[in-house]
Design a protein around this motif. Structure first.
Motif, PDB file in Angstrom:
ATOM      1  N   LEU A  40       0.819  -1.132   0.028  1.00 38.18           N
ATOM      2  CA  LEU A  40      -0.116  -0.151  -0.113  1.00 38.18           C
ATOM      3  C   LEU A  40       0.909   1.232  -0.035  1.00 38.18           C
ATOM      4  N   ALA A  41       2.054   1.172   0.167  1.00 38.39           N
ATOM      5  CA  ALA A  41       3.159   2.286   0.136  1.00 38.39           C
ATOM      6  C   ALA A  41       4.457   2.025  -0.336  1.00 38.39           C
ATOM      7  N   GLN A  42       5.091   3.024  -0.992  1.00 39.28           N
ATOM      8  CA  GLN A  42       6.491   2.817  -1.551  1.00 39.28           C
ATOM      9  C   GLN A  42       7.395   2.676  -0.341  1.00 39.28           C
ATOM     10  N   ILE A  43       7.634   1.673   0.054  1.00 32.73           N
ATOM     11  CA  ILE A  43       8.590   1.436   1.404  1.00 32.73           C
ATOM     12  C   ILE A  43      10.164   1.147   0.919  1.00 32.73           C
ATOM     13  N   ASP A  44      10.768   1.818   1.282  1.00 33.05           N
ATOM     14  CA  ASP A  44      12.477   1.471   1.313  1.00 33.05           C
ATOM     15  C   ASP A  44      12.675   0.057   1.738  1.00 33.05           C
ATOM     16  N   PRO A  45      13.194  -0.694   1.020  1.00 39.98           N
ATOM     17  CA  PRO A  45      13.584  -2.135   1.494  1.00 39.98           C
ATOM     18  C   PRO A  45      14.893  -1.944   2.444  1.00 39.98           C
ATOM     19  N   ASP A  46      15.551  -0.900   2.434  1.00 38.42           N
ATOM     20  CA  ASP A  46      16.955  -0.753   3.269  1.00 38.42           C
ATOM     21  C   ASP A  46      16.482   0.088   4.218  1.00 38.42           C
ATOM     22  N   ALA A  47      15.236   0.616   4.631  1.00 35.20           N
ATOM     23  CA  ALA A  47      14.813   1.313   5.771  1.00 35.20           C
ATOM     24  C   ALA A  47      15.394   0.553   7.131  1.00 35.20           C
ATOM     25  N   GLN A  48      15.993   1.515   7.767  1.00 37.10           N
ATOM     26  CA  GLN A  48      16.275   1.143   9.188  1.00 37.10           C
ATOM     27  C   GLN A  48      15.431   1.509  10.261  1.00 37.10           C
ATOM     28  N   THR A  49      14.498   0.550  10.609  1.00 37.34           N
ATOM     29  CA  THR A  49      13.200   0.905  11.404  1.00 37.34           C
ATOM     30  C   THR A  49      13.279   0.120  12.886  1.00 37.34           C
ATOM     31  N   ALA A  50      14.355  -0.213  13.345  1.00 42.03           N
ATOM     32  CA  ALA A  50      14.483  -0.785  14.642  1.00 42.03           C
ATOM     33  C   ALA A  50      14.047   0.206  15.646  1.00 42.03           C
ATOM     34  N   GLY A  51      14.012   1.240  15.776  1.00 41.91           N
ATOM     35  CA  GLY A  51      13.600   2.186  16.686  1.00 41.91           C
ATOM     36  C   GLY A  51      11.972   2.694  16.687  1.00 41.91           C
ATOM     37  N   TYR A  52      11.423   1.903  15.868  1.00 39.52           N
ATOM     38  CA  TYR A  52       9.991   1.969  15.507  1.00 39.52           C
ATOM     39  C   TYR A  52       9.231   0.845  15.927  1.00 39.52           C
ATOM     40  N   ASP A  53       7.859   1.101  16.551  1.00 41.19           N
ATOM     41  CA  ASP A  53       7.040   0.168  16.725  1.00 41.19           C
ATOM     42  C   ASP A  53       6.167  -0.324  15.322  1.00 41.19           C
ATOM     43  N   THR A  54       7.026  -1.021  14.510  1.00 46.24           N
ATOM     44  CA  THR A  54       6.233  -1.223  13.350  1.00 46.24           C
ATOM     45  C   THR A  54       6.713  -2.744  12.650  1.00 46.24           C
ATOM     46  N   VAL A  55       5.568  -3.209  11.791  1.00 47.62           N
ATOM     47  CA  VAL A  55       5.653  -4.462  11.393  1.00 47.62           C
ATOM     48  C   VAL A  55       6.863  -4.938  10.409  1.00 47.62           C
ATOM     49  N   LEU A  56       7.509  -3.680   9.962  1.00 51.30           N
ATOM     50  CA  LEU A  56       8.593  -3.595   9.292  1.00 51.30           C
ATOM     51  C   LEU A  56       9.733  -4.285   9.858  1.00 51.30           C
ATOM     52  N   ASN A  57       9.703  -4.497  11.064  1.00 54.50           N
ATOM     53  CA  ASN A  57      10.844  -5.055  12.015  1.00 54.50           C
ATOM     54  C   ASN A  57      10.543  -6.744  12.301  1.00 54.50           C
ATOM     55  N   LEU A  58       9.587  -7.058  11.385  1.00 57.78           N
ATOM     56  CA  LEU A  58       8.941  -8.542  11.609  1.00 57.78           C
ATOM     57  C   LEU A  58      10.200  -9.496  11.501  1.00 57.78           C
ATOM     58  N   PHE A  59      11.049  -9.597  10.326  1.00 53.39           N
ATOM     59  CA  PHE A  59      11.973 -10.421  10.162  1.00 53.39           C
ATOM     60  C   PHE A  59      13.169 -10.216  11.152  1.00 53.39           C
ATOM     61  N   GLY A  60      13.205  -9.185  11.726  1.00 51.08           N
ATOM     62  CA  GLY A  60      14.310  -9.031  12.812  1.00 51.08           C
ATOM     63  C   GLY A  60      13.780  -9.636  13.997  1.00 51.08           C
ATOM     64  N   SER A  61      12.577  -9.669  14.338  1.00 51.19           N
ATOM     65  CA  SER A  61      12.113 -10.337  15.795  1.00 51.19           C
ATOM     66  C   SER A  61      10.448 -10.708  15.621  1.00 51.19           C
ATOM     67  N   PRO A  62      10.316 -11.621  14.753  1.00 57.77           N
ATOM     68  CA  PRO A  62       8.905 -12.154  14.317  1.00 57.77           C
ATOM     69  C   PRO A  62       7.968 -12.133  15.776  1.00 57.77           C
ATOM     70  N   GLU A  63       8.840 -12.726  16.927  1.00 58.20           N
ATOM     71  CA  GLU A  63       8.200 -13.157  17.900  1.00 58.20           C
ATOM     72  C   GLU A  63       7.568 -11.981  18.686  1.00 58.20           C
ATOM     73  N   THR A  64       7.859 -10.762  18.471  1.00 56.76           N
ATOM     74  CA  THR A  64       7.471  -9.495  19.079  1.00 56.76           C
ATOM     75  C   THR A  64       6.335  -8.669  18.391  1.00 56.76           C
ATOM     76  N   LEU A  65       6.032  -9.295  17.281  1.00 60.60           N
ATOM     77  CA  LEU A  65       5.020  -8.291  16.373  1.00 60.60           C
ATOM     78  C   LEU A  65       4.001  -9.310  15.775  1.00 60.60           C
ATOM     79  N   PRO A  66       2.658  -9.426  16.444  1.00 62.02           N
ATOM     80  CA  PRO A  66       1.910 -10.450  16.089  1.00 62.02           C
ATOM     81  C   PRO A  66       1.085  -9.999  14.770  1.00 62.02           C
ATOM     82  N   ARG A  67       1.253  -8.661  14.485  1.00 65.41           N
ATOM     83  CA  ARG A  67       0.473  -8.217  13.418  1.00 65.41           C
ATOM     84  C   ARG A  67       0.532  -6.591  12.989  1.00 65.41           C
ATOM     85  N   ILE A  68       0.196  -5.856  12.092  1.00 65.15           N
ATOM     86  CA  ILE A  68       0.513  -4.675  11.576  1.00 65.15           C
ATOM     87  C   ILE A  68      -0.016  -3.865  13.197  1.00 65.15           C
TER      88      ILE A  68
END
Length: 292
Positions: free
Chosen positions: A222-250
């Motif tokens: 739904l949005a043009q997301i940068d695949p190299d975005a550094q999002t570890a400091g935000y509460d976002t599903v884009l961190n899914l593959f770094g820590s899937p256990e902490t993010l059950p959904r969007i």
């Protein structure tokens, strides 16, 4: 778009997906020490990936989602979940039988699938239309990356009133020039998404389950997301593959971003002014959620 699906289907014999493992839920990520405006602006700047000097693109009113190379019931679950996110941000999901402009392809080898698609129909990825797609080097990354999910957007600058192309397209008439109310600050032109290819490499998805993957895919569809975005400091599903256990959904944060993108006026003359408009809308949405 039927031809688009046929191209994808021809390459699907290259891979077969694995079933997603069950979900584990841990506490939400908490971000502290930065004020809301700073957080929002940083996120919008970090994740946005508009084409060239054009502003952020979005779908115009509706979106049709197709999922291939998954068992029917799993594909329908993914479509339903992505459609729910689209509804949440004000889009109308396509009815059964619509021609997909969002094509999600499940694969056991995402790189092989990406290379097969680009080789089969390179013109679907590099259109030679101004403002439509990212560069050749980014297309090479789309094929070579080892990320579990990869995506490629096609957008088009259009007249914000008529939806007609605002750039010259081969085989078409003159480009629209924007509405009669355009000024130095507003052009009457915005970027609309036209199609997106998303490849999900299930062999690299780790512990993420189908709901989590569907939400992640909805975000990048739904949005043009940068695949190299550094999002570890935000509460976002884009961190899914770094820590899937902490993010059950969007997350609410993600939905605020998407709602702001889809409610903003995006015909400002400068791309950064358009991004600022999204950031302001996201900050308002976050404050409203905090007051409820």
């Amino acid at each position: 778009m039927i031809g688009l699906i046929s191209v994808a289907a021809a390459a699907l014999a290259l891979s077969a997906p694995q079933d997603a493992p069950p979900q584990t839920t841990l506490p939400d990520v908490v971000v502290e020490g930065r004020n809301l405006e700073e957080l929002v602006r940083g996120f919008v700047e970090e994740v946005g990936a508009p084409v060239g000097d054009y502003g952020p693109a979005r779908w115009d009113r509706s979106v049709c989602i197709g999922v291939v190379n998954l068992r029917r019931e799993l594909a329908q679950q993914m479509i339903d979940r992505m459609s729910a996110v689209a509804l949440e941000v004000g889009l109308e999901p396509g009815q059964p039988g619509c021609r997909p402009n969002v094509l999600v392809i499940a694969a056991a080898d995402g790189g092989e699938m990406a290379r097969a698609l680009v080789e089969a129909r390179p013109g679907l990825f590099l259109t030679h239309v101004s403002g439509a797609n990212q560069s050749r080097s980014e297309l090479a990354d789309f094929q070579a990356t080892d990320r579990p999910v990869r995506w490629w957007h096609i957008s088009l600058p259009v007249d914000s009133d008529t939806g007609q192309a605002a750039v010259r397209m081969p085989g078409y008439g003159p480009a629209a020039t924007g509405n009669t109310f355009a000024s130095r600050l507003r052009t009457g032109i915005q970027s609309d998404l036209q199609r997106v290819f998303i490849i999900v490499d299930f062999n690299r998805a780790g512990g993420a389950n189908l709901i989590q993957i569907s939400d992640y895919v909805a975000m990048v569809a739904l949005a043009q997301i940068d695949p190299d975005a550094q999002t570890a400091g935000y509460d976002t599903v884009l961190n899914l593959f770094g820590s899937p256990e902490t993010l059950p959904r969007i997350t609410d944060w993600d939905l605020s971003y998407l709602r702001a993108l889809y409610s903003a006026e995006l015909d400002q003359a400068r791309a950064n002014a358009q991004s600022n408009e999204v950031a302001r809308g996201m900050a308002r949405d976050q404050r409203r959620d905090g007051d409820e």
